[in-house]
Scaffold this motif. Sequence first.
Motif, mmCIF file in Angstrom:
data_model
loop_
_atom_site.group_PDB
_atom_site.id
_atom_site.type_symbol
_atom_site.label_atom_id
_atom_site.label_comp_id
_atom_site.label_asym_id
_atom_site.label_seq_id
_atom_site.Cartn_x
_atom_site.Cartn_y
_atom_site.Cartn_z
ATOM 1 N N ARG A 8 0.904 -1.167 0.000
ATOM 2 C CA ARG A 8 0.000 0.000 0.000
ATOM 3 C C ARG A 8 0.931 1.201 0.000
ATOM 4 N N TRP A 9 0.419 2.375 -0.385
ATOM 5 C CA TRP A 9 1.278 3.569 -0.313
ATOM 6 C C TRP A 9 1.580 3.836 1.149
ATOM 7 N N MET A 10 2.823 4.113 1.440
ATOM 8 C CA MET A 10 3.217 4.289 2.844
ATOM 9 C C MET A 10 4.389 5.257 2.943
ATOM 10 N N GLU A 11 4.711 5.625 4.175
ATOM 11 C CA GLU A 11 5.894 6.443 4.425
ATOM 12 C C GLU A 11 7.102 5.513 4.499
ATOM 13 N N PRO A 12 8.275 5.994 4.104
ATOM 14 C CA PRO A 12 9.468 5.142 4.161
ATOM 15 C C PRO A 12 9.706 4.561 5.563
#
Length: 325
Positions: A8-12
């Motif tokens: 899923r789109w996420m923060e690093p």
Amino acid sequence: MRAIVVDRWMEPAELQVREVSEPELVPGGLDVEVRAAGCNFFDILMVQGRYQLKPPFPFTPGAEIAGVVRRVGAGVSGFAEGDRVLASPGLGGFAERCVVGAGSAHPLPQAMSFEEGAALPIIYPTSFAGLVDRGRLARDETLLVHAAAGGVGIAAVQIGKALGASVIATAGGAEKCEIALREGADHAIDYRDEDFVSRVMELTDGRGADVIYDSVGGDITDQSLKCIAWNGRLVIIGFASGTIPSIKANRILLKNIEVTGLHWGAHAQKAPERIPEVFGALFDLYAAGHIRPVIFERYPLEKLPDALHALGSRRTWGKVVITPS
Ligand SMILES: NC(=O)c1ccc[n+]([C@@H]2O[C@H](COP(=O)([O-])OP(=O)(O)OC[C@H]3O[C@@H](n4cnc5c(N)ncnc54)[C@H](OP(=O)(O)O)[C@@H]3O)[C@@H](O)[C@H]2O)c1
């Protein structure tokens, strides 16, 4: 095997290592045991879903690697199990194994470490093709390299010197200026503190720089047109500042200059004959001691969030490298 998985789109900071099955070896591919993988700013954007390329989930980021060939796919010639290689797979590098198209792989020179190899496949061809194919940098010309301690910047400084240019570097802060000088720049300007335009004019006796290598964009591009020489070439490489500049056309006319750009990935696709030529030239420069990838720091696979945080916070110079195995 262990790999970073984005589902899923996420923060690093949320990236985690998972146990996954080994990648499938496809015809024309090489299954490479990854010894080192280079980090790029676009890795951050890609996991956040803010990059132009949005791979389907789940995917493993990591665009450049060096390692050892473990299996050779059908139809591949010129590579064998056990070969040391470097490659730019585009995706899949932050893992213990990665299948790469044989066309994107090159034998790793004997003297080159895996970490140096993983640091080379994007920034060095970009800087070489930017300066040679687009900038037509000639011996004894003056080259101005912005963000000269960054990834593409250091490569441009080393290549510019190797091509016989006089190199003026800009960088943010004294430490980065020192790095640029250590890597071969003749002069370094801290563009946070100093007006680089007047300093470049002073250093060139009022002529300006023949070629300007710009990976920063924003105001830096605008200012650059005030210290470019007659018949100069401004080579647009990227927008690390986050701002895409608008260029005033009268400046292009008044100084007889060219504004050009280089996107290595697209250039290599449209002119594939340049891939072996550019890598061949880079390996020759490496063998002659003219270029050497600079490694800021190495991180194990599970520390990828820290590596990307360091990269994103403008603290690094040269390349940040992950060592999965
Ligand atoms: N055209 C191509 O084919 C190609 C290939 C590779 C990369 N690129 C692009 O080139 C740019 C630089 O890539 P890189 O690998 O050299 O990145 P990097 O290693 O992260 O270096 C970028 C440098 O830009 C400077 N900078 C100026 N303003 C900044 C800001 N607001 N935030 C962060 N850094 C800033 C920093 O140097 P100072 O602190 O010294 O200012 C930083 O060290 C990126 O935009 C990248 O997408 C293009």
